[in-house]
Design a protein around this motif. Structure first.
Motif, PDB file in Angstrom:
ATOM      1  N   UNK A 125     -71.179 -53.434   5.856  1.00 25.21           N
ATOM      2  CA  UNK A 125     -72.538 -53.905   5.572  1.00 25.21           C
ATOM      3  C   UNK A 125     -72.518 -55.359   5.106  1.00 25.21           C
ATOM      4  N   UNK A 126     -71.518 -55.715   4.302  1.00 29.02           N
ATOM      5  CA  UNK A 126     -71.376 -57.099   3.855  1.00 29.02           C
ATOM      6  C   UNK A 126     -71.138 -58.029   5.045  1.00 29.02           C
ATOM      7  N   UNK A 127     -70.375 -57.545   6.023  1.00 27.11           N
ATOM      8  CA  UNK A 127     -70.058 -58.373   7.193  1.00 27.11           C
ATOM      9  C   UNK A 127     -71.312 -58.608   8.031  1.00 27.11           C
ATOM     10  N   UNK A 147     -71.937 -64.496  -1.733  1.00 26.67           N
ATOM     11  CA  UNK A 147     -71.436 -65.107  -0.498  1.00 26.67           C
ATOM     12  C   UNK A 147     -69.925 -64.910  -0.383  1.00 26.67           C
ATOM     13  N   UNK A 148     -69.208 -65.094  -1.479  1.00 23.56           N
ATOM     14  CA  UNK A 148     -67.755 -64.949  -1.458  1.00 23.56           C
ATOM     15  C   UNK A 148     -67.315 -63.548  -1.080  1.00 23.56           C
ATOM     16  N   UNK A 149     -68.024 -62.535  -1.568  1.00 26.11           N
ATOM     17  CA  UNK A 149     -67.687 -61.154  -1.227  1.00 26.11           C
ATOM     18  C   UNK A 149     -67.858 -60.897   0.264  1.00 26.11           C
ATOM     19  N   UNK A 150     -68.941 -61.403   0.814  1.00 26.53           N
ATOM     20  CA  UNK A 150     -69.215 -61.190   2.234  1.00 26.53           C
ATOM     21  C   UNK A 150     -68.235 -61.961   3.112  1.00 26.53           C
ATOM     22  N   UNK A 151     -67.901 -63.160   2.686  1.00 23.11           N
ATOM     23  CA  UNK A 151     -66.900 -63.941   3.416  1.00 23.11           C
ATOM     24  C   UNK A 151     -65.540 -63.257   3.360  1.00 23.11           C
ATOM     25  N   UNK A 152     -65.183 -62.734   2.198  1.00 23.01           N
ATOM     26  CA  UNK A 152     -63.898 -62.051   2.019  1.00 23.01           C
ATOM     27  C   UNK A 152     -63.787 -60.847   2.952  1.00 23.01           C
ATOM     28  N   UNK A 153     -64.845 -60.031   3.019  1.00 19.06           N
ATOM     29  CA  UNK A 153     -64.820 -58.844   3.871  1.00 19.06           C
ATOM     30  C   UNK A 153     -64.718 -59.232   5.347  1.00 19.06           C
TER      31      UNK A 153
END
Length: 205
Positions: free
Chosen positions: A197-199, A50-56
């Motif tokens: 893709x994460x976004x 979740x943190x990676x996707x939020x960061x991006x």
């Protein structure tokens, strides 16, 4: 709401100078750690899924200086269009008027070109457009108003921007302080270092 705080602090948070102004690159070289009192003592934390996707997502918002509400509207439009949602999203953001003016070198930062647009100094096909989110279409001519063409700052910014930094989907006319969006950009041509893709996955939940 868009970010209104110190720009260098924002870039240090994401560890990247997303601006053509050399001063931000120098700041990151001098302080390659997160902002804050204890930033120089800390490593960048390892993020979960979740943190990676939020960061991006937050990074993309910062790069284009858009609000969360705008981001959600762009995502809805990207999902509605045929093709890959992530690439559609980046194309929509890349073709915003303030960003196209930024890529053409009318200002070294996205914040500077947004101010030019807001103050009515940008023309689209010869007509004043003062809406930063205006979607530029292939064939549209973006130019500086006649009143501002003799502005020494704008002339210097345009002349100092290396041709290699102007994306290939734009045709720049330095002498007349104008440019044309020749076609919609492909993902490979969009100079944005994010994992789209994460976004997409972030908003799909």
């Amino acid at each position: 709401m868009t970010y209104r705080g110190p720009k260098a602090r924002l870039m240090r948070r994401f560890g990247e100078a997303f601006s053509y102004s050399p001063k931000y690159s120098r700041i990151l070289e001098k302080r390659p750690y997160p902002p804050g009192q204890h930033g120089h003592k800390q490593r960048r934390p390892r993020l979960g899924d979740y943190g990676q996707r939020l960061f991006e997502k937050q990074k993309l918002r910062a790069i284009y200086n858009i609000s969360e509400g705008q981001m959600r509207r762009y995502m809805k439009e990207a999902m509605r269009r045929p093709g890959r949602t992530g690439e559609n999203l980046l194309q929509l953001l890349e073709c915003r008027l303030d960003n196209v003016a930024y890529r053409l070198g009318f200002s070294p930062t996205i914040w500077g070109t947004r101010q030019l647009v807001n103050h009515g100094h940008i023309r689209v096909n010869g007509r004043k457009v003062d809406i930063p989110s205006f979607l530029v279409l292939p064939g549209d001519v973006i130019s500086i108003s006649e009143k501002m063409k003799n502005n020494p700052h704008i002339q210097a910014w345009v002349s100092m921007r290396p041709s290699a930094l102007i994306p290939s989907y734009l045709s720049a006319d330095r002498e007349n302080l104008s440019g044309v969006l020749t076609r919609m950009p492909s993902r490979e041509e969009i100079p944005v270092n994010v994992n789209e893709s994460f976004i997409v996955e972030f908003y799909a939940k």
